[in-house]
Motif scaffolding. Sequence first.
Motif, PDB file in Angstrom:
ATOM      1  N   VAL A 102      61.930 -10.027 -17.653  1.00 22.88           N
ATOM      2  CA  VAL A 102      62.848  -9.963 -16.515  1.00 22.88           C
ATOM      3  C   VAL A 102      62.054  -9.782 -15.217  1.00 22.88           C
ATOM      4  O   VAL A 102      62.374 -10.388 -14.197  1.00 22.88           O
ATOM      5  CB  VAL A 102      63.863  -8.821 -16.725  1.00 22.88           C
ATOM      6  CG1 VAL A 102      64.645  -8.517 -15.470  1.00 22.88           C
ATOM      7  CG2 VAL A 102      64.807  -9.155 -17.869  1.00 22.88           C
ATOM      8  N   LYS A 147      60.343 -13.106 -14.258  1.00 23.51           N
ATOM      9  CA  LYS A 147      61.305 -14.067 -13.693  1.00 23.51           C
ATOM     10  C   LYS A 147      62.003 -13.541 -12.441  1.00 23.51           C
ATOM     11  O   LYS A 147      62.739 -14.275 -11.797  1.00 23.51           O
ATOM     12  CB  LYS A 147      62.347 -14.438 -14.747  1.00 23.51           C
ATOM     13  CG  LYS A 147      61.756 -15.167 -15.911  1.00 23.51           C
ATOM     14  CD  LYS A 147      62.810 -15.948 -16.637  1.00 23.51           C
ATOM     15  CE  LYS A 147      62.175 -16.658 -17.803  1.00 23.51           C
ATOM     16  NZ  LYS A 147      62.067 -18.065 -17.618  1.00 23.51           N
ATOM     17  N   LYS A 148      61.775 -12.262 -12.113  1.00 20.64           N
ATOM     18  CA  LYS A 148      62.398 -11.610 -10.959  1.00 20.64           C
ATOM     19  C   LYS A 148      63.915 -11.802 -10.986  1.00 20.64           C
ATOM     20  O   LYS A 148      64.520 -12.300 -10.040  1.00 20.64           O
ATOM     21  CB  LYS A 148      61.804 -12.111  -9.646  1.00 20.64           C
ATOM     22  CG  LYS A 148      60.356 -11.731  -9.481  1.00 20.64           C
ATOM     23  CD  LYS A 148      59.827 -12.162  -8.133  1.00 20.64           C
ATOM     24  CE  LYS A 148      58.392 -11.743  -7.998  1.00 20.64           C
ATOM     25  NZ  LYS A 148      57.795 -12.156  -6.752  1.00 20.64           N
ATOM     26  N   SER A 149      64.507 -11.387 -12.091  1.00 21.17           N
ATOM     27  CA  SER A 149      65.946 -11.529 -12.303  1.00 21.17           C
ATOM     28  C   SER A 149      66.627 -10.178 -12.148  1.00 21.17           C
ATOM     29  O   SER A 149      66.513  -9.311 -13.027  1.00 21.17           O
ATOM     30  CB  SER A 149      66.203 -12.088 -13.703  1.00 21.17           C
ATOM     31  OG  SER A 149      67.552 -11.956 -14.050  1.00 21.17           O
ATOM     32  N   TYR A 150      67.334  -9.999 -11.043  1.00 21.88           N
ATOM     33  CA  TYR A 150      68.042  -8.733 -10.831  1.00 21.88           C
ATOM     34  C   TYR A 150      69.112  -8.489 -11.888  1.00 21.88           C
ATOM     35  O   TYR A 150      69.188  -7.382 -12.423  1.00 21.88           O
ATOM     36  CB  TYR A 150      68.639  -8.680  -9.423  1.00 21.88           C
ATOM     37  CG  TYR A 150      69.415  -7.416  -9.189  1.00 21.88           C
ATOM     38  CD1 TYR A 150      68.747  -6.207  -9.026  1.00 21.88           C
ATOM     39  CD2 TYR A 150      70.796  -7.408  -9.161  1.00 21.88           C
ATOM     40  CE1 TYR A 150      69.441  -5.035  -8.832  1.00 21.88           C
ATOM     41  CE2 TYR A 150      71.502  -6.242  -8.968  1.00 21.88           C
ATOM     42  CZ  TYR A 150      70.811  -5.065  -8.806  1.00 21.88           C
ATOM     43  OH  TYR A 150      71.501  -3.905  -8.620  1.00 21.88           O
ATOM     44  N   PRO A 151      69.948  -9.480 -12.247  1.00 24.80           N
ATOM     45  CA  PRO A 151      70.926  -9.226 -13.316  1.00 24.80           C
ATOM     46  C   PRO A 151      70.254  -8.810 -14.626  1.00 24.80           C
ATOM     47  O   PRO A 151      70.792  -7.995 -15.370  1.00 24.80           O
ATOM     48  CB  PRO A 151      71.654 -10.564 -13.472  1.00 24.80           C
ATOM     49  CG  PRO A 151      71.491 -11.243 -12.167  1.00 24.80           C
ATOM     50  CD  PRO A 151      70.147 -10.812 -11.661  1.00 24.80           C
ATOM     51  N   GLY A 152      69.083  -9.326 -14.889  1.00 25.21           N
ATOM     52  CA  GLY A 152      68.349  -8.925 -16.086  1.00 25.21           C
ATOM     53  C   GLY A 152      67.984  -7.453 -16.059  1.00 25.21           C
ATOM     54  O   GLY A 152      68.075  -6.769 -17.075  1.00 25.21           O
ATOM     55  N   PHE A 153      67.563  -6.963 -14.895  1.00 26.39           N
ATOM     56  CA  PHE A 153      67.254  -5.537 -14.773  1.00 26.39           C
ATOM     57  C   PHE A 153      68.501  -4.691 -15.015  1.00 26.39           C
ATOM     58  O   PHE A 153      68.444  -3.666 -15.684  1.00 26.39           O
ATOM     59  CB  PHE A 153      66.675  -5.220 -13.388  1.00 26.39           C
ATOM     60  CG  PHE A 153      65.220  -5.536 -13.265  1.00 26.39           C
ATOM     61  CD1 PHE A 153      64.257  -4.723 -13.837  1.00 26.39           C
ATOM     62  CD2 PHE A 153      64.807  -6.657 -12.577  1.00 26.39           C
ATOM     63  CE1 PHE A 153      62.920  -5.011 -13.724  1.00 26.39           C
ATOM     64  CE2 PHE A 153      63.466  -6.960 -12.450  1.00 26.39           C
ATOM     65  CZ  PHE A 153      62.516  -6.145 -13.031  1.00 26.39           C
ATOM     66  N   ILE A 191      71.041  -5.470 -16.834  1.00 29.49           N
ATOM     67  CA  ILE A 191      71.383  -5.544 -18.256  1.00 29.49           C
ATOM     68  C   ILE A 191      70.441  -4.681 -19.092  1.00 29.49           C
ATOM     69  O   ILE A 191      70.864  -4.042 -20.059  1.00 29.49           O
ATOM     70  CB  ILE A 191      71.368  -7.009 -18.729  1.00 29.49           C
ATOM     71  CG1 ILE A 191      72.544  -7.764 -18.102  1.00 29.49           C
ATOM     72  CG2 ILE A 191      71.417  -7.104 -20.248  1.00 29.49           C
ATOM     73  CD1 ILE A 191      72.478  -9.264 -18.270  1.00 29.49           C
ATOM     74  N   CYS A 192      69.160  -4.628 -18.734  1.00 32.10           N
ATOM     75  CA  CYS A 192      68.193  -3.840 -19.501  1.00 32.10           C
ATOM     76  C   CYS A 192      68.353  -2.334 -19.298  1.00 32.10           C
ATOM     77  O   CYS A 192      67.987  -1.553 -20.173  1.00 32.10           O
ATOM     78  CB  CYS A 192      66.767  -4.228 -19.122  1.00 32.10           C
ATOM     79  SG  CYS A 192      66.279  -5.842 -19.730  1.00 32.10           S
ATOM     80  N   PHE A 243      62.073  -5.586 -22.853  1.00 32.72           N
ATOM     81  CA  PHE A 243      62.900  -6.592 -22.181  1.00 32.72           C
ATOM     82  C   PHE A 243      62.662  -6.601 -20.675  1.00 32.72           C
ATOM     83  O   PHE A 243      62.935  -7.598 -20.016  1.00 32.72           O
ATOM     84  CB  PHE A 243      64.378  -6.352 -22.456  1.00 32.72           C
ATOM     85  CG  PHE A 243      64.787  -6.612 -23.883  1.00 32.72           C
ATOM     86  CD1 PHE A 243      64.127  -7.547 -24.669  1.00 32.72           C
ATOM     87  CD2 PHE A 243      65.823  -5.911 -24.444  1.00 32.72           C
ATOM     88  CE1 PHE A 243      64.505  -7.779 -25.975  1.00 32.72           C
ATOM     89  CE2 PHE A 243      66.215  -6.136 -25.755  1.00 32.72           C
ATOM     90  CZ  PHE A 243      65.552  -7.074 -26.522  1.00 32.72           C
ATOM     91  N   TYR A 244      62.160  -5.499 -20.128  1.00 30.99           N
ATOM     92  CA  TYR A 244      61.876  -5.469 -18.694  1.00 30.99           C
ATOM     93  C   TYR A 244      60.775  -6.446 -18.316  1.00 30.99           C
ATOM     94  O   TYR A 244      60.772  -6.961 -17.219  1.00 30.99           O
ATOM     95  CB  TYR A 244      61.470  -4.050 -18.267  1.00 30.99           C
ATOM     96  CG  TYR A 244      62.581  -3.258 -17.667  1.00 30.99           C
ATOM     97  CD1 TYR A 244      63.761  -3.042 -18.341  1.00 30.99           C
ATOM     98  CD2 TYR A 244      62.450  -2.717 -16.392  1.00 30.99           C
ATOM     99  CE1 TYR A 244      64.779  -2.306 -17.801  1.00 30.99           C
ATOM    100  CE2 TYR A 244      63.463  -1.971 -15.840  1.00 30.99           C
ATOM    101  CZ  TYR A 244      64.621  -1.770 -16.547  1.00 30.99           C
ATOM    102  OH  TYR A 244      65.622  -1.041 -15.991  1.00 30.99           O
TER     103      TYR A 244
END
Length: 136
Positions: free
Chosen positions: A112, A115-121, A123-124, A108-109
């Motif tokens: 993320v 897309k350079k998504s901090y919230p995604g990091f 969450i992962c 999943f990283y």
Amino acid sequence: MVGVGGVERLPDGYVAPQQLSRGQFIYAYSLVTSLFFAWGFAYGLLDSLNKHFQSVFNISKTQSTFMQVAYFGAYFLWAPWAGAFMRKVGYKKGIYLGLTLYSLGAIFYWPVAVKKSYPGFVICMPYITKRIYVTN
């Protein structure tokens, strides 16, 4: 009950370390040691990643600490579930579950990071952490 390689297995399917040949023991020991080294290395990257996240995502130090909150918060939230799982199904399946969760977090990283998504990091991060409680 005799298993693979002529090694006698206990009724629950486990083999005592004393029953393994020297080569089998070294192989098993090196696998477990390399897994814990890899997981420890991933943990060691957390602090250096926080500094890079601050510059890439233009976030404050307070916001970057959510990575550590997510990482260590998973310890607190996951421990009771992992303990119940280990008591119910055993250590071997716990290792498999831990490796699966670790792999999912790592997989999943990738999107993320693209897309350079901090919230995604954030969450992962708990998926990477859950493997610790299942395997320890």
